[in-house]
Scaffold this active site. Structure first.
Site, PDB file in Angstrom:
ATOM      1  N   GLU A  38      69.216  14.929  -2.459  1.00 41.20           N
ATOM      2  CA  GLU A  38      69.049  16.184  -2.106  1.00 41.20           C
ATOM      3  C   GLU A  38      68.441  17.043  -3.356  1.00 41.20           C
ATOM      4  O   GLU A  38      67.401  18.068  -3.056  1.00 41.20           O
ATOM      5  CB  GLU A  38      69.950  17.055  -1.293  1.00 41.20           C
ATOM      6  N   GLU A  83      64.737  19.055  -3.088  1.00 45.14           N
ATOM      7  CA  GLU A  83      64.850  20.573  -3.107  1.00 45.14           C
ATOM      8  C   GLU A  83      64.188  21.150  -4.401  1.00 45.14           C
ATOM      9  O   GLU A  83      63.479  22.223  -4.364  1.00 45.14           O
ATOM     10  CB  GLU A  83      66.189  21.109  -2.770  1.00 45.14           C
ATOM     11  N   SER A  86      83.656  24.712   6.380  1.00 43.69           N
ATOM     12  CA  SER A  86      83.266  25.953   6.845  1.00 43.69           C
ATOM     13  C   SER A  86      82.688  25.653   8.375  1.00 43.69           C
ATOM     14  O   SER A  86      82.451  24.585   8.890  1.00 43.69           O
ATOM     15  CB  SER A  86      82.175  26.330   6.000  1.00 43.69           C
ATOM     16  N   ASP A 123      80.615  28.337   9.540  1.00 44.29           N
ATOM     17  CA  ASP A 123      79.652  29.577   9.960  1.00 44.29           C
ATOM     18  C   ASP A 123      77.946  29.083   9.995  1.00 44.29           C
ATOM     19  O   ASP A 123      77.168  29.758   9.873  1.00 44.29           O
ATOM     20  CB  ASP A 123      79.857  30.655   8.645  1.00 44.29           C
ATOM     21  N   GLU A 165      61.613  28.349  -2.585  1.00 47.42           N
ATOM     22  CA  GLU A 165      61.720  28.800  -4.000  1.00 47.42           C
ATOM     23  C   GLU A 165      63.011  28.202  -4.769  1.00 47.42           C
ATOM     24  O   GLU A 165      63.810  27.987  -3.931  1.00 47.42           O
ATOM     25  CB  GLU A 165      61.767  30.289  -4.066  1.00 47.42           C
TER      26      GLU A 165
END
Ligand SMILES: [Zn+2]
Length: 176
Positions: free
Chosen positions: A95, A99, A115, A117, A145
């Site tokens: 990852e 990225e 989590s 959310d 970015e």
């Protein structure tokens, strides 16, 4: 009933993945679970494991700006979901490379967060320290970015609460 539906069947699955019969919610050992009416297969729903990296450079934290939903344009630690065939640490190396284009060595465990959310899944986020071993920083295909933010300065808008908690802890420890 609403809670049972959300707990046992968060994705509103209708049919058994094994035999195609209808799924219904059954109480199994006092837990509501999805079960097939035909073959009695129990379709367990569990949080999805994700992994994230704390990469520091001269007191600055490496963050990634999200290119895709949910929370497009918000920032997070470099992070992603663990694939079925890989270890948690392999997922983190992959990852971070995808990225940020950086090669890392996975360090000590930083913390683990539950989590709910993220609109896609209930998640267990496993966060490791990581050291950069190579590569040149540039945003990958799934990032808008990538940038470093000083821990003693303002942070950009962070996408998920588990990442907010991790970053807050880092800032507290950095200030201490
Ligand atoms: Zn079935």
């Amino acid at each position: 009933m609403v809670n049972q539906q959300a707990t046992a069947n968060p994705y509103n699955f209708l049919y058994c993945p094994r035999c195609g019969s209808a799924l219904r919610i059954s109480m199994l050992e006092n837990v509501p679970r999805l079960q097939c009416e035909g073959c009695l297969f129990v379709f367990y729903q569990n949080p999805v494991p994700a992994v994230g990296a704390v990469v520091l450079h001269d007191g600055q934290l490496l963050l990634v700006r999200r290119k895709y939903e949910p929370r497009v344009g918000y920032w997070s630690l470099p992070a992603g979901f663990v694939e079925y065939s890989e270890t948690v640490k392999e997922a983190l190396v992959r990852e971070v490379k995808e990225e940020t284009n950086l090669d890392i060595e996975v360090g000590e465990l930083f913390d683990v967060y539950s989590s709910s959310d993220d609109s896609r899944h209930s998640i267990v986020l496993i966060v490791y320290w990581a050291n950069v071993t190579g590569g040149e920083l540039k945003a990958g295909d799934d990032a808008l970015e990538v940038a470093h933010f000083p821990l003693d300065g303002p942070m950009p808008e962070i996408a998920f609460y588990s990442h907010v908690k991790a970053i807050s802890r880092l800032q507290r420890e950095f200030m201490a």
